[in-house]
Design a protein around this motif. Structure first.
Motif, short mmCIF file in Angstrom:
data_model
loop_
_atom_site.label_atom_id
_atom_site.label_comp_id
_atom_site.label_asym_id
_atom_site.label_seq_id
_atom_site.Cartn_x
_atom_site.Cartn_y
_atom_site.Cartn_z
N GLU B 209 0.83 -1.20 0.00
CA GLU B 209 0.00 0.00 0.00
C GLU B 209 0.87 1.26 0.00
OE1 GLU B 209 -3.95 0.67 2.15
OE2 GLU B 209 -2.47 1.23 3.66
N ALA B 210 1.91 1.23 0.83
CA ALA B 210 2.78 2.40 0.95
C ALA B 210 3.43 2.73 -0.39
CB ALA B 210 3.85 2.14 2.00
N VAL B 211 3.92 1.70 -1.07
CA VAL B 211 4.61 1.93 -2.35
C VAL B 211 3.62 2.33 -3.44
CG1 VAL B 211 6.04 0.89 -4.13
CG2 VAL B 211 6.48 0.37 -1.74
N TYR B 212 2.44 1.74 -3.39
CA TYR B 212 1.44 2.06 -4.41
C TYR B 212 0.92 3.49 -4.28
CZ TYR B 212 -2.75 2.18 -7.17
OH TYR B 212 -3.70 2.56 -8.07
N VAL B 213 0.61 3.87 -3.04
CA VAL B 213 -0.05 5.16 -2.81
C VAL B 213 0.94 6.33 -2.86
CG1 VAL B 213 -1.09 6.51 -0.96
CG2 VAL B 213 -2.07 4.33 -1.58
N GLY B 214 2.15 6.11 -2.35
CA GLY B 214 3.05 7.24 -2.13
C GLY B 214 3.72 7.79 -3.37
N THR B 215 4.07 9.10 -3.31
CA THR B 215 4.99 9.64 -4.31
C THR B 215 6.37 9.67 -3.69
OG1 THR B 215 4.67 11.88 -3.51
CG2 THR B 215 3.24 11.15 -5.29
N ARG B 216 6.39 9.32 -2.44
CA ARG B 216 7.66 9.26 -1.73
C ARG B 216 7.48 8.23 -0.63
NH1 ARG B 216 10.27 14.35 1.58
NH2 ARG B 216 12.07 13.26 2.43
N ILE B 217 8.51 7.39 -0.46
CA ILE B 217 8.37 6.39 0.59
C ILE B 217 9.44 6.56 1.64
CG2 ILE B 217 9.63 4.64 -0.76
CD1 ILE B 217 7.34 2.81 0.82
N LEU B 218 8.99 6.53 2.90
CA LEU B 218 9.90 6.61 4.03
C LEU B 218 9.80 5.31 4.80
CD1 LEU B 218 8.69 10.05 5.36
CD2 LEU B 218 10.86 9.64 4.23
N VAL B 219 10.96 4.78 5.19
CA VAL B 219 10.94 3.58 6.01
C VAL B 219 11.57 3.92 7.35
CG1 VAL B 219 11.64 1.18 6.22
CG2 VAL B 219 11.13 2.15 3.96
N LEU B 220 10.81 3.70 8.40
CA LEU B 220 11.32 3.95 9.74
C LEU B 220 11.66 2.59 10.34
CD1 LEU B 220 11.52 6.40 11.77
CD2 LEU B 220 9.39 5.55 12.74
N ALA B 250 -0.32 6.05 -12.26
CA ALA B 250 -1.52 6.50 -12.95
C ALA B 250 -2.65 5.51 -12.68
CB ALA B 250 -1.27 6.61 -14.44
N GLY B 251 -3.38 5.78 -11.65
CA GLY B 251 -4.61 5.04 -11.36
C GLY B 251 -4.50 3.54 -11.27
N ALA B 252 -4.18 2.91 -12.37
CA ALA B 252 -4.34 1.46 -12.46
C ALA B 252 -3.58 0.72 -11.36
CB ALA B 252 -3.84 0.98 -13.82
N THR B 253 -4.27 -0.24 -10.77
CA THR B 253 -3.65 -1.01 -9.70
C THR B 253 -2.81 -2.15 -10.27
OG1 THR B 253 -5.64 -2.32 -9.56
CG2 THR B 253 -5.39 -0.52 -7.98
N ALA B 254 -2.81 -2.27 -11.61
CA ALA B 254 -2.06 -3.36 -12.24
C ALA B 254 -0.56 -3.24 -11.98
CB ALA B 254 -2.33 -3.39 -13.75
N VAL B 255 -0.08 -2.02 -11.73
CA VAL B 255 1.36 -1.86 -11.47
C VAL B 255 1.83 -2.72 -10.31
CG1 VAL B 255 1.67 0.45 -12.37
CG2 VAL B 255 0.92 0.13 -10.03
N LYS B 256 0.91 -3.06 -9.44
CA LYS B 256 1.30 -3.83 -8.26
C LYS B 256 1.89 -5.19 -8.66
CE LYS B 256 -1.90 -1.83 -4.94
NZ LYS B 256 -2.95 -2.10 -3.97
N ASP B 257 1.55 -5.64 -9.87
CA ASP B 257 2.05 -6.95 -10.30
C ASP B 257 3.33 -6.84 -11.11
OD1 ASP B 257 -0.11 -8.13 -9.11
OD2 ASP B 257 -1.38 -7.79 -10.88
N ARG B 258 3.74 -5.61 -11.41
CA ARG B 258 4.94 -5.46 -12.26
C ARG B 258 6.20 -5.83 -11.49
NH1 ARG B 258 3.47 -0.73 -15.35
NH2 ARG B 258 5.61 -0.01 -15.52
N ALA B 259 7.22 -6.28 -12.26
CA ALA B 259 8.45 -6.79 -11.66
C ALA B 259 9.16 -5.72 -10.84
CB ALA B 259 9.37 -7.34 -12.73
N GLU B 260 9.24 -4.47 -11.37
CA GLU B 260 10.02 -3.46 -10.64
C GLU B 260 9.32 -3.06 -9.33
OE1 GLU B 260 8.98 -2.50 -13.99
OE2 GLU B 260 8.54 -0.34 -13.93
N PHE B 261 7.98 -3.15 -9.35
CA PHE B 261 7.21 -2.86 -8.14
C PHE B 261 7.57 -3.89 -7.06
CE2 PHE B 261 3.43 -2.85 -5.46
CZ PHE B 261 3.13 -1.50 -5.36
N ARG B 262 7.56 -5.17 -7.48
CA ARG B 262 7.89 -6.24 -6.54
C ARG B 262 9.33 -6.11 -6.06
NH1 ARG B 262 3.05 -7.48 -5.41
NH2 ARG B 262 4.27 -8.09 -3.61
N ALA B 263 10.23 -5.74 -6.99
CA ALA B 263 11.64 -5.63 -6.64
C ALA B 263 11.86 -4.53 -5.60
CB ALA B 263 12.47 -5.34 -7.89
N LEU B 264 11.15 -3.40 -5.79
CA LEU B 264 11.28 -2.30 -4.84
C LEU B 264 10.81 -2.73 -3.45
CD1 LEU B 264 11.93 0.64 -4.29
CD2 LEU B 264 9.63 1.24 -5.03
#
Lengths: 289, 304
Positions: B209-220, B250-264
């Motif tokens: 959720e954090a990676v999908y929603v954010g334009t910036r991600i912080l990890v504490l 851009a809107g679509a939740t399909a990015v969640k399945d992309r390789a770079e998303f998973r890698a991040l």
């Protein structure tokens, strides 16, 4: 025929309507069951009264229904010699007025105390221990002091009801205010609420239903204090009448009066409950979740 | 380009510098630095117990840092106020108010009873605008308990939006929702964010959720190493160990399945969530242009 009967019993065994953990009395059975204890009480009384009156028609302690009806009719129709008011009506109105005034004062103070104790830590530190102390003082034990302080007039009855119920109700309201999620207060502040705005527009509406429940629960003790005060010092009122005719062992007056008091208590409770259902529909959902 | 703290403070909506927070002997936040610009949708994740909620409460103003600076809009943070809007996981809404009254509540509270006189038309239009923005116009007269969890959170958004806060704080806002509704609301939030140009600080424990929603991600995270050594006498708290700008989704939740998303997500999991993978303070992945971290000499000390 036999088979039908067996089927019936089998069904009953699977869907019990009265016995056991899984019983589900239907709507009519529910009503019927609720009436049973009343019917038993009334029957036992009528039978006992009948037996006694057959032996001795002048027996006073178990008057017949006719006898009670006559006594009530007299109380309804007779004017008090001194004041010129109808006795039963006047007794009822006086008692209700005292009860209403006492409870209204107690509820208002409870709301003010409880709300502020619940919201402001400083106020809580100042008054909560004192309120707890007051709530433990037995009100009837200080009745003699009250009689000296307030005389034997109307004030003392109202004060006794007030003292007997206000503190417990204020603790109740205080608890309800404390139990509200802290998020509600923070949220209100982010919406621009002033401190008083938080107390009176966020917390107040949410403790109101609890206050009404508290009033309902306190009505029992309130009647107790009212009757006690009227027994000691009054010239009219339901409690006064009961203790007055006790001297003549007039059960034909006492029993109808007890029934009347019970009915008034029941009616007050019903009114408050109905008002809550209408005014605070959300309260029951939130409480149960 | 290295910016000075003053420049960053001026450019930021939310600014934290050298923030420590300790409860008795337990250090929760350990020298946290952060600058968030207007318009960012900044999501914060971290393993459980890392102090996300503590950081959140500091920003909200419910608690004070043991030392350090927290400011919103250039001003040090005081008690909760209209600067900072908030959406909780639950209890955001008042159960005794209808949807409409919940949304308009902020305007009424802000003006007081006398100040609200004669403004009911204005308030009504304003509230209806936001209620329509969250697509709940036909439910405006219902009480919160008559709405589903997702609808309640949309009302909470409208309720916060009407105040036009400098920064909107969201604490696990979708944590109690079903996966489908949750995803729907994530998309919905992004739309609102874009439309109203909000600055959002979004706390969650859900990495995806954090990676999908954010334009910036912080990890504490409390899983790192520094010059203070490893003994039990070192009272270490959490730091921001990972800070990156993310591409706008851009809107679509399909990015969640992309390789770079998973890698991040894998990368973040290793950086912040793995107790056996201790990165040294000097090796943190702080690629975001506004990221800064003033380390103390102690933390930098060589040869532990």
């Amino acid at each position: 025929m036999r088979e039908k009967l067996m089927n019936f019993w089998e069904r009953r065994r699977r869907n019990p309507c009265f016995w056991g953990l899984h019983a589900g009395p239907g709507r009519y059975l529910n009503w019927f069951l609720a009436l049973v204890p009343f019917a038993v009480l009334v029957s036992v009384y009528l039978i006992a009264s009948d037996i006694r009156l057959k032996e001795n028609p002048d027996y006073k302690y178990l008057p017949s229904v006719m006898k009670m009806a006559e006594a009530v009719k007299e109380l309804v129709a007779t004017e008090d010699l001194r004041t010129g008011h109808y006795i039963l009506l006047q007794d009822t109105l006086s008692s209700l007025r005292r009860l209403g005034m006492g409870m209204a004062l107690a509820a208002l103070s409870a709301l003010f105390l409880g709300l502020n104790q619940g919201c402001f830590p400083g106020f809580r530190a100042l008054l909560l221990p004192f309120t707890k102390f007051l709530s433990i003082v037995p009100p009837l034990a200080i009745l003699p002091i009250l009689l000296v302080a307030f005389g034997v007039h109307e004030t003392v009855k109202v004060v006794l009801i007030f003292i007997g119920t206000a503190w417990v109700m204020s603790l109740d309201v205080h608890l309800a205010a404390c139990k509200l999620p802290k998020e509600h207060i923070t949220k209100a502040l982010t919406l621009g609420a002033s401190p008083l705005g938080v107390v009176y527009r966020v917390v107040f509406p949410q403790v109101m239903p609890r206050l009404i429940e508290s009033v309902r629960l306190s009505l029992g003790p309130a009647w107790l204090f009212l009757l006690a005060a009227e027994a000691f010092a009054a010239s009219e009122g339901l409690g006064y009448r009961i203790y007055l005719v006790r001297r003549y062992q007039a059960m034909d007056v006492i029993i109808p009066y007890v029934l009347l008091i019970t009915f008034l208590g029941f009616a007050a409770d019903w009114l408050l409950r109905t008002y809550m259902r209408w005014k605070y529909p959300w309260y029951f959902v939130v409480r149960e979740s | 380009m290295i910016k000075t703290a003053d420049e960053l403070r001026r450019a930021s909506v939310l600014f934290l510098k050298d923030v420590y927070k300790a409860y008795g002997p337990k250090v929760v936040l350990d020298n946290v630095d952060l600058a968030v610009r207007g318009g960012e949708l900044c999501s914060l994740v971290g393993p459980s117990g890392c102090g996300k909620s503590t950081l959140f409460r500091l920003v909200l103003g419910e608690e004070r840092p043991t030392s350090g600076e927290v400011s919103v809009g250039g001003k040090p943070v005081g008690f909760p106020s209209v600067d900072r809007g908030i959406v909780y996981q639950q209890y955001s809404l008042y159960p005794f108010l209808t949807v409409f009254d919940n949304v308009v509540f902020g305007r009424r509270l802000g003006h007081g009873i006398l100040g609200s006189l004669g403004k009911s038309r204005e308030f009504h239009d304003e509230a209806m605008f936001y209620i329509e923005a969250v697509k709940l116009a036909e439910h405006k007269d219902k009480f919160p308990h008559e709405l589903s969890g997702g609808m309640q959170q949309r009302v909470a958004l409208a309720q916060a939006l009407i105040m036009k806060p400098k920064i909107l704080l969201m604490d696990e806002p979708f944590g109690a929702l079903d996966p489908g509704v949750r995803e729907h609301l994530q998309v919905f939030l992004l739309e609102l964010w874009e439309r109203f140009e909000m600055t959002i600080f979004f706390v969650t424990h859900d990495l995806e959720e954090a990676v999908y929603v954010g334009t910036r991600i912080l990890v504490l995270s409390q899983f790192y190493s520094d010059g203070r050594g490893n003994g039990a006498e070192v009272k270490r708290g959490s730091k921001i160990v990972f800070d990156r700008q993310l591409p706008r989704r851009a809107g679509a939740t399909a990015v969640k399945d992309r390789a770079e998303f998973r890698a991040l997500i894998q990368e973040i999991r290793q950086a912040g969530f793995d107790p056996h993978h201790l990165q040294h303070v000097t090796k943190f992945d702080l690629e975001h242009p506004d990221s800064f971290h003033d380390l103390t000499d102690e933390e930098l000390k060589k040869g532990e």
